[in-house]
Design a protein around this motif. Structure first.
Motif, PDB file in Angstrom:
ATOM      1  N   LEU C 265      -3.316   2.662   2.319  1.00  0.00           N
ATOM      2  CA  LEU C 265      -1.992   2.072   2.203  1.00  0.00           C
ATOM      3  C   LEU C 265      -0.996   3.074   1.645  1.00  0.00           C
ATOM      4  O   LEU C 265       0.152   3.123   2.059  1.00  0.00           O
ATOM      5  N   GLN C 266      -1.463   3.882   0.710  1.00  0.00           N
ATOM      6  CA  GLN C 266      -0.577   4.899   0.130  1.00  0.00           C
ATOM      7  C   GLN C 266      -0.044   5.827   1.207  1.00  0.00           C
ATOM      8  O   GLN C 266       1.081   6.304   1.139  1.00  0.00           O
ATOM      9  N   VAL C 269       1.906   3.047   4.293  1.00  0.00           N
ATOM     10  CA  VAL C 269       3.112   2.265   4.022  1.00  0.00           C
ATOM     11  C   VAL C 269       4.401   3.082   4.129  1.00  0.00           C
ATOM     12  O   VAL C 269       5.364   2.639   4.737  1.00  0.00           O
ATOM     13  N   PHE C 280       5.154  -2.330  -2.138  1.00  0.00           N
ATOM     14  CA  PHE C 280       4.658  -2.790  -0.841  1.00  0.00           C
ATOM     15  C   PHE C 280       3.168  -2.560  -0.703  1.00  0.00           C
ATOM     16  O   PHE C 280       2.456  -3.360  -0.098  1.00  0.00           O
ATOM     17  N   GLU C 281       2.710  -1.437  -1.267  1.00  0.00           N
ATOM     18  CA  GLU C 281       1.275  -1.182  -1.198  1.00  0.00           C
ATOM     19  C   GLU C 281       0.506  -2.299  -1.874  1.00  0.00           C
ATOM     20  O   GLU C 281      -0.517  -2.765  -1.381  1.00  0.00           O
ATOM     21  N   PHE C 284       0.618  -5.473   0.342  1.00  0.00           N
ATOM     22  CA  PHE C 284      -0.270  -5.385   1.501  1.00  0.00           C
ATOM     23  C   PHE C 284      -1.727  -5.419   1.085  1.00  0.00           C
ATOM     24  O   PHE C 284      -2.554  -6.012   1.772  1.00  0.00           O
TER      25      PHE C 284
END
Lengths: 292, 398, 321
Positions: C265-266, C269, C280-281, C284
């Protein structure tokens, strides 16, 4: 301040934080008794209630409508959570469902961070009055409101369960889901009700406590945890247990901080809790069938 | 089934590998290569900031400041025409993440220097990594342990004032007011712990007796139990080492209990949230703060005044809010790195050397005089005593 | 099987990247802890929300012995797991009598208690400010200060752990565990001492967590109480459940997913939502997590217990009748 006033102060302090824990424990206990799930995202509903109220006030909404809207939003979020994440997984194990609530709490916390950033916010106390003095100890009026909310909530719950048809239906389902189904009670509706209602209680708690504690995006985490501890301490089988557990936890913490070591107050509270669990595995007011 | 399970695990690991390797194929880096590349090559600077998690109130303004400064610098053409690419990673206030983020910046992105982190604990966690990889690191955190002993911290610098400066300033103020017996309350984390140790040192040096020491958690909602003990004690003043919201709650509780003695805070309260949350209870609080909060009240002769006013102005324009002292630490870290790169070019070791040579730099946190022995470079003149009057910061003494 | 080992061994040679190796080291460490928890949860059927306390006890024991008492690091690593094991044996007997959510709460309380102790006893642990200057591990003349060497060390230990687990589940002891998990009363009716076995599982989980803790100390050389709190304990439980309860590879997969998803995700995103931050990470992560649990409520791997029982395990071991 003499020692008696000090002890009285610890009692009042404990009552203040304890009633906060009690409210959250109540929300947890209601959900647990109806669905068998511990909604570990309950803390986030406290946050939603508090911070939504703050934002609404910031854009000019007067207090009462802001609070009502915030509570409604939290209730809707609870319902949404139930429909999208709990209901589809209703056949899974309890552990899985609890873990799903953990996932939801993570997502909600991220959303709170996004919307409200890391800043702390506050709400005005309900009455603009000076702290009350009792024999050298002090309690702020807002704390009495929190306590009143807790007691009222329990009272209303009892009235609901004892005097309304829906309430009795819920109790029936709690006792025996299959039999309840046979007489036409729908457990899915109950699950929805449980999550919505607990969301509402939690949001109300958030609004009531923010004048004392301030509100931040991650306030839910610690409060949810302490509420969980309080709920089980009191014995998860009834609402009064939640209140007792909460107040007891608050008082233990306050006395531990005041008389022993403020650095170890959490540790001491945990030791006491473990001792209680070992001697009375069903919690303080719990019924033995839920115990060891 | 056994084999299938294993294959699934292997697939997951390989997926991680592919993605991580894939994200290494980003823009060409200006690493420690010999001179002679094209002049417009991008310079990469890394930053590891505690943007989410418990230290988010420190990391957010730092991240905002860094982004603002990167924009401003690139608008001016970068460093000698080289645009800069500032890569900011969130360590979630977590030490393991900080180490991973540092490694990613150093190995994948091949940055010239790393700015970070917001907290002392996450900063300290990165020290081993940057020392082994020989990459200069500028921390925005306060603990003196980050840059001392300097023989073991060759590659590490910091821009926040050390806690001992704060402690000394408080101690001297108390002595001046004749308040020798004090109660000390601190938050039970690294920030408060460092405060406790440094204040104990400052107190013994200045002849102050700490007659009561109490702690509270950063997430606690009520501190009246600890304050009841303060009220019952013979303390003449109370010192609180914490940041909002806990600091505000302590202040409110303090006034609610009607405790009648001077209340002294630290630089931890240096943002307007403290005032908002504590309300009227904040009036009368005295604290040593960076000059940022009272910039307008400084005499014009102050070397920092212009820099402070510019920063406030730019930040206000971009974010519609007043900057905080934490953002100021990021501002200084960024500018120190930029100056060093201007001096030394895209060479990590030379940047490190250049950093040690920077003197007389008027930043937000103070006037920096770095040297091979002092990787912080700030002295007691970097803080001023401020009193809160009618909900506003009033400069008390320089 | 050999192919699998071969891949792991060759991995660092192909992937010459300290960042990626570090991720794999973290996955390896967490996998060791998750394995221990997996035995406790999957086979003995007890949930513990306090594993981070054992992780921390191992880490601090190793660090304190190495820094304050100057013991050789390798010796510290051997000794470290025994402190959490001892703690588990002491508290295990009484609290394992508790059922379900009461046990959860007791382990949670234990975790919070130990965390508070880490913060309070500054003289020993360095308090919240942490304990630094931990020396590198030394095996003979080989100093383990590089990520490649550490990768081999951690994954070798993980491999041995997996081997041990596989043997355990195939053995009579493993079958006894499964019996307890299915029905404790029935198991006791045939004379199995459920309490003793649950205690052993608990102690084993503490041992493994402590071992990972010691490894962690000598890798990062600076520790503080922060990584050993409640949030980490929750993550370990998540790893076991997501990976698949009652399976051998489940915890490893779970660790890979929790750590890997985070890193993924890092990277992803900012591509999809440029300028988006860590918030946001987090969102999600929570959503993806819930989705995994919705679609695979038993975890991703499903126990192949039948196959193992009838001797079709990869090792070709025949189980005794």
């Amino acid at each position: 301040m003499g020692t008696e006033s000090q002890y009285l102060q610890y009692l009042l302090t404990g009552l203040t934080s304890g009633s906060i824990y009690a409210l959250i424990a109540l929300a947890l206990v209601v959900t647990f008794n109806i669905t068998g799930i511990f909604n570990l995202a309950i803390g986030e509903f406290v946050t939603i209630g508090a911070l939504t109220a703050v934002s609404l006030r910031e854009i000019g909404c007067p207090n009462l409508p802001a609070y009502l809207l915030a509570v409604m939003l939290a209730g809707c979020t609870g319902a949404l959570m139930e429909r999208t994440t709990i209901h589809p997984a209703r056949r899974a194990s309890i552990l899985t469902l609890i873990i799903i609530t953990i996932g939801v709490s993570i997502a909600l916390r991220g959303a709170a961070l996004l919307i409200w950033r890391t800043h702390p916010y506050t709400l005005p106390p309900f009455v603009d009055a000076a702290p009350l003095h009792f024999l050298g100890a002090v309690i702020v009026p807002q704390s009495l409101f929190v306590l009143a909310l807790a007691v009222t909530a329990v009272g209303l719950l009892f009235a609901f369960f004892d005097f309304t048809y829906t309430g009795k239906a819920v109790r029936a389902a709690m006792l025996n889901q299959t039999a309840a189904r046979l007489v036409g009670i729908n457990p899915n509706r109950l699950s929805l009700f449980a999550f919505t209602f607990s969301g509402i209680i939690a949001a109300l708690a958030g609004i009531f406590i923010t004048p004392i504690t301030t509100a931040t995006y991650d306030m839910g985490f610690m409060l949810g945890l302490k509420g969980f501890v309080a709920a089980i301490l009191g014995g998860v089988t009834n609402a009064t247990g939640a209140i007792v557990g909460g107040v007891l936890l608050g008082i233990i913490e306050a006395f531990a901080a005041g008389t022993l070591s403020s650095g170890l107050k959490d540790a001491i509270a945990m030791v006491v809790m473990i001792v209680v669990l070992l001697t009375r595995p069903a919690g303080i007011l719990g019924s033995p069938k839920n115990g060891g | 089934m056994f084999r299938r399970s294993f294959l699934l695990v292997l697939a997951a690991l390989l997926a991680v590998a592919v993605f991580a390797a894939g994200c290494g194929k980003s823009k060409p880096a200006a690493g420690p290569e010999p001179a002679g590349e094209t002049a417009k090559e991008t310079y990469k600077i890394g930053a590891v900031v505690d943007i989410s998690g418990p230290a988010a109130s420190l990391g957010e303004p730092e991240r905002d400041t860094l982004e603002m400064l990167e924009e401003e610098l690139n608008a001016k053409g970068g460093i000698d025409g080289h645009p800069i690419d500032l890569i900011i990673l969130d360590n979630k206030s977590n030490e393991t993440e900080a180490v991973l983020a540092a490694k990613r910046l150093i190995e994948q992105e091949k940055v010239l220097a790393v700015i970070g982190c917001s907290q002392s604990s996450t900063s300290l966690a990165m020290v081993d990594t940057v020392t082994k990889s020989k990459v200069p690191m500028i921390s925005m955190a306060a603990s003196a342990k980050i840059v001392t002993p300097v023989e073991e911290r060759q590659w590490v610098f910091k821009t926040a004032q050390s806690d001992i400066i704060v402690a000394n300033k408080i101690a001297r103020y108390l002595v001046k007011k004749g308040l020798k017996n004090v109660a000390f309350l601190s938050v039970n984390n690294a920030f408060g712990d460092s405060g406790l140790q440094n204040f104990e040192a400052a107190a013994s040096e200045n002849g102050i007796n700490i007659i009561l020491k109490e702690k509270f958690e950063a997430t606690d909602t009520d501190m009246t139990a600890q304050l009841a003990k303060v009220k019952a004690s013979k303390a003449q003043a109370t010192v609180v080492w914490a940041i909002p919201p806990a600091a505000s709650i302590v202040t409110k509780n303090f006034r609610d209990l009607g405790i009648n003695m001077p209340l002294v805070h630290t630089h931890g309260i240096g943002n307007k949230k403290f005032l908002e949350l504590a309300g009227d209870a904040a009036n009368g609080v005295v604290a040593p703060l960076g000059k940022l909060l009272v910039a307008e009240q400084l005499p014009d002769s102050d070397p920092q005044k212009q820099v402070l006013l510019d920063y406030i102005n730019d930040y206000q324009q971009k974010y519609n809010a007043r900057p905080s002292t934490f953002g100021g630490h990021a501002h200084d870290a960024f500018n120190l790195v930029v100056r060093a790169i201007e001096q030394a070019g895209p060479d990590r070791a030379k940047i490190r050397d250049a950093l040690e040579q920077i003197t007389g730099y008027a930043g937000i946190s103070g006037v920096f005089n770095l040297s091979p022995e002092d990787h912080n470079g700030l002295g007691e003149d970097s803080m001023v005593l401020v009193e809160i009057k009618e909900g506003k910061w009033q400069l008390l003494e320089l | 099987m050999l192919a699998a080992i071969g891949t792991i061994v060759c991995l660092p040679l192909v992937v010459n990247n300290a960042y990626l190796l570090s991720i794999l080291i973290v996955i390896g460490l967490y996998a060791i802890i998750a394995q221990g928890l997996g035995i406790l949860m999957g086979f003995a059927g007890q949930v513990s929300f306090g594993q981070a306390a054992f992780y921390g006890l191992g880490a601090y024991t190793a660090a304190i012995l190495a820094t304050r008492y100057g013991w050789p690091p390798l010796l510290c690593l051997f000794v470290a797991p025994f402190v959490p094991t001892l703690a588990a044996l002491v508290i295990g007997r009484p609290i394992l009598r508790l059922r379900e959510h009461y046990l959860v709460l007791a382990t949670l309380g234990f975790g919070i208690l130990v965390f508070a102790l880490f913060k309070e006893f500054t003289g020993f642990t360095g308090g919240p400010s942490g304990l630094g200057g931990i020396p590198y591990l030394r095996i003979g003349s080989l100093v383990l200060d590089g990520d490649r060497e550490y990768f081999y060390l951690v994954w070798t230990i993980l491999g041995l752990t997996l081997l041990g687990m596989a043997n355990l589940t195939n053995s009579p002891v493993g079958r006894v565990f499964r019996a307890i998990h299915t029905s404790e009363r029935a198991a006791e009716a045939v004379g199995i001492d459920a309490a003793a076995l649950k205690l052993q599982a608990f102690a084993l989980s503490a041992f493994l967590a402590g071992l990972a803790g010691g490894l962690y100390s000598f890798w990062v050389t600076f520790i503080s109480p922060a990584p050993f709190g409640f949030t980490t304990s929750v993550e370990f439980v998540l790893m076991v459940v997501v990976g698949g309860l009652g399976t051998l590879w489940g915890p490893v997969l779970g660790a890979a997913i929790i750590v890997g998803l985070d890193k993924l995700l890092q990277w992803a995103v900012p591509l999809v939502l440029p300028g988006a931050g860590g918030e946001f990470e987090i969102i999600f992560f929570g959503i993806i997590f819930v989705l995994i649990m919705l679609f695979r409520p038993k975890g991703i791997l499903v126990p192949g217990t039948l196959r193992v029982l009838t001797g079709e395990a990869a090792g070709g071991k025949k189980c005794c009748a």
